[in-house]
Enzyme design. Structure first.
Site, short mmCIF file in Angstrom:
data_model
loop_
_atom_site.label_atom_id
_atom_site.label_comp_id
_atom_site.label_asym_id
_atom_site.label_seq_id
_atom_site.Cartn_x
_atom_site.Cartn_y
_atom_site.Cartn_z
N GLU A 1 0.81 -1.21 0.00
CA GLU A 1 0.00 0.00 0.00
C GLU A 1 0.85 1.27 0.00
O GLU A 1 1.94 1.31 0.56
CB GLU A 1 -0.92 0.00 1.22
CG GLU A 1 -1.98 -1.08 1.13
CD GLU A 1 -2.96 -1.09 2.29
OE1 GLU A 1 -3.97 -1.78 2.17
OE2 GLU A 1 -2.73 -0.42 3.30
N CYS B 1 3.19 8.47 1.48
CA CYS B 1 3.78 7.48 2.38
C CYS B 1 4.03 6.21 1.56
O CYS B 1 3.10 5.64 0.98
CB CYS B 1 2.80 7.24 3.53
SG CYS B 1 3.37 6.00 4.68
N CYS C 1 6.77 -7.17 6.90
CA CYS C 1 7.90 -6.67 7.69
C CYS C 1 8.35 -7.76 8.64
O CYS C 1 7.53 -8.52 9.15
CB CYS C 1 7.49 -5.43 8.48
SG CYS C 1 8.89 -4.61 9.30
N CYS D 1 7.29 -5.35 15.45
CA CYS D 1 6.91 -4.32 16.43
C CYS D 1 5.49 -4.63 16.89
O CYS D 1 4.60 -4.87 16.06
CB CYS D 1 6.99 -2.93 15.81
SG CYS D 1 8.67 -2.50 15.33
N CYS E 1 2.15 -2.71 15.56
CA CYS E 1 2.03 -2.39 14.13
C CYS E 1 1.30 -3.51 13.41
O CYS E 1 1.64 -4.69 13.57
CB CYS E 1 3.42 -2.20 13.52
SG CYS E 1 3.35 -1.80 11.76
N CYS F 1 -1.01 5.51 10.10
CA CYS F 1 0.23 4.84 10.47
C CYS F 1 -0.06 3.50 11.13
O CYS F 1 -0.88 3.42 12.03
CB CYS F 1 1.01 5.62 11.52
SG CYS F 1 1.40 7.25 11.07
N1 SAH Z 1 9.73 0.38 9.77
C1 SAH Z 1 9.81 1.81 9.77
C2 SAH Z 1 8.74 2.51 8.97
C3 SAH Z 1 7.29 2.03 9.07
S1 SAH Z 1 6.16 2.55 10.28
C4 SAH Z 1 9.82 2.32 11.20
O1 SAH Z 1 9.67 1.52 12.12
O2 SAH Z 1 10.05 3.50 11.40
C5 SAH Z 1 5.95 4.27 10.33
C6 SAH Z 1 5.66 4.74 11.76
O3 SAH Z 1 4.34 4.38 12.23
C7 SAH Z 1 6.63 4.18 12.76
O4 SAH Z 1 7.04 5.15 13.66
C8 SAH Z 1 5.80 3.14 13.43
O5 SAH Z 1 6.34 2.76 14.66
C9 SAH Z 1 4.46 3.81 13.53
N2 SAH Z 1 3.35 2.88 13.80
C10 SAH Z 1 3.30 1.56 13.54
N3 SAH Z 1 2.12 1.04 13.94
C11 SAH Z 1 1.39 2.06 14.44
C12 SAH Z 1 0.07 2.16 14.97
N4 SAH Z 1 -0.73 1.10 15.05
N5 SAH Z 1 -0.36 3.38 15.37
C13 SAH Z 1 0.43 4.46 15.25
N6 SAH Z 1 1.69 4.43 14.76
C14 SAH Z 1 2.16 3.24 14.35
#
Ligand code: SAH
Length: 379
Positions: A102, A115, A122, A126, A129, A350
């Site tokens: 996406e 974005c 991935c 995390c 996420c 995000c």
């Molecule tokens: N892998 C990279 C980029 C992808 S995520 C990274 O970790 O930076 C982009 C941002 O959104 C990151 O800061 C991530 O931690 C955040 N993010 C992921 N899941 C989220 C969620 N459910 N709510 C809000 N932010 C989130």
């Protein structure tokens, strides 16, 4: 069992979106063409968003025929796209097999941000996420990364150097961009290149969960902006949220950020901090963050209210807690922004990007099992 014959799905032709400027010049040299021809074609591809050689009218007929025979301009296919009520637009783009990723466009009064994803799924896991629940399939190619911008630019009627609808790009979609270093940096060089999308370094941002050695390598490779996903300022909590922290704990991460700033003294780093109710949103967490930021006064904190997705055990912090957290940081002179949640009615915020990942890590199966167990506990 019937074993089906392998059917070749890719053509032998070269996708020109896989080349940065130098790569394109080299390819043209192989065809026996002058470098300026490569640059002419590059402008057609990125300024005029042309993918048909026939329409490249100032390119000679013989060269056009040569190109037709050896290469193509191949952006990813849009499987589905959808606009949100706030103007946010999301594309589901088909990759090989059943995979899809996406990309999301977020318009604001003074800028438009795209974005972009870097991987199918991935591998970092995390905890908060949604991409993590899908597991990992593979890295995207350069063409698949820059192709997201090409598709969005074409849809939006973006005109490079004139009427830019996409003024900023953030590598914050699916995947960890620093684990796909070569393809992502090549694609970012096309975002930056004057013959590409021509964006200034501060308008192209790579976000990482904190791959320390690759942060150093990035600073030596290309001039772009850096965002670091912090989410907690103590190691115990951060390791729980971002398992990569076990390998590269906060002190090492901050040291690499300091080296970044030493190399690029006039730049800043954005630290992303997703606020989750009762997890990392308390005054003591803000105090820990303030302490960490004190050593980097030119840096910013970007607070992101947690965006929920099915099966998650986390919740968004209350509006009041978020405000208090921000105020505490601002009072300590930490430059702190609150990211407005955009596109959440189309799951484009995000951490909500899912695409379609043919998981190679079995994480999807484990996640489903946990979900089922959770459901039966609740029943
Ligand atoms: N892998 C990279 C980029 C992808 S995520 C990274 O970790 O930076 C982009 C941002 O959104 C990151 O800061 C991530 O931690 C955040 N993010 C992921 N899941 C989220 C969620 N459910 N709510 C809000 N932010 C989130």
């Amino acid at each position: 069992m019937v074993v089906s014959q392998a059917v070749p799905t890719t053509t032998d032709k070269v996708n020109l979106l896989d080349f940065d400027r130098q790569g394109l010049r080299d390819f043209f040299a192989q065809l026996g063409e002058k470098p300026y021809r490569a640059e002419q074609v590059m402008k057609w591809i990125y300024h005029r968003l042309e993918d048909n050689f026939e329409n490249m009218t100032d390119v000679g007929k013989t060269l056009r025929a040569k190109l037709e025979a050896s290469c193509y301009v191949g952006p990813p296919k849009t499987l589905f796209d959808k606009g949100a009520t706030d103007g946010t637009h999301k594309w589901l783009l088909g990759m090989d097999g059943g995979n899809a990723i996406e990309a999301v466009y977020i318009p604001e009064p003074t800028r438009g941000t795209l974005c972009v994803s870097s991987q199918v799924g991935c591998g970092l896991n995390c905890q908060f996420c949604s991409t993590a629940t899908q597991g990992f399939n593979r890295n995207l190619s350069t063409a698949e990364v820059i192709g997201q911008m090409w598709v969005a630019a074409k849809y939006l009627g973006n005109i490079t150097h004139q009427n830019r609808r996409i003024t900023n790009v953030v590598m914050m979609g699916m995947g960890e961009p620093l684990l796909n270093f070569d393809n992502v940096t090549k694609a970012m060089s096309l975002m930056r290149d004057d013959l590409g999308f021509g964006l200034a370094s501060k308008r192209v941002t790579l976000s990482t969960a904190g791959l320390v050695p690759m942060i150093d390598k990035l600073s030596e490779t290309i001039d772009v902006s850096l965002a670091v996903s912090l989410h907690a300022a103590n190691d115990e909590l951060r390791t729980e949220l971002v398992p990569l922290n076990k390998r590269y704990p906060i002190a090492e991460l901050m040291a690499s950020c300091q080296r970044w700033l030493d190399r690029k003294p006039r730049t800043s780093i954005t630290f992303e901090y997703t606020l989750m109710k009762g997890v990392n949103d308390q005054p003591e967490h803000a105090r820990q963050l303030i302490k960490l930021m004190r050593r980097m006064p030119q840096c910013k904190v970007n607070l992101i209210p947690f965006n929920p997705f099915p099966g998650t055990r986390f919740e968004r912090s209350d509006a009041e807690t978020i405000r208090a957290f921000q105020t505490q940081l601002l009072n300590a002179n930490v430059l702190t922004m609150l990211r407005r949640t955009r596109g959440d009615d189309i799951d484009a915020a995000c951490g909500q990007l899912k695409g379609q990942v043919l998981d190679r890590t079995r994480r999807q199966a484990e996640f489903r099992k946990r979900l089922d167990e959770g459901a039966s506990h609740a029943a």
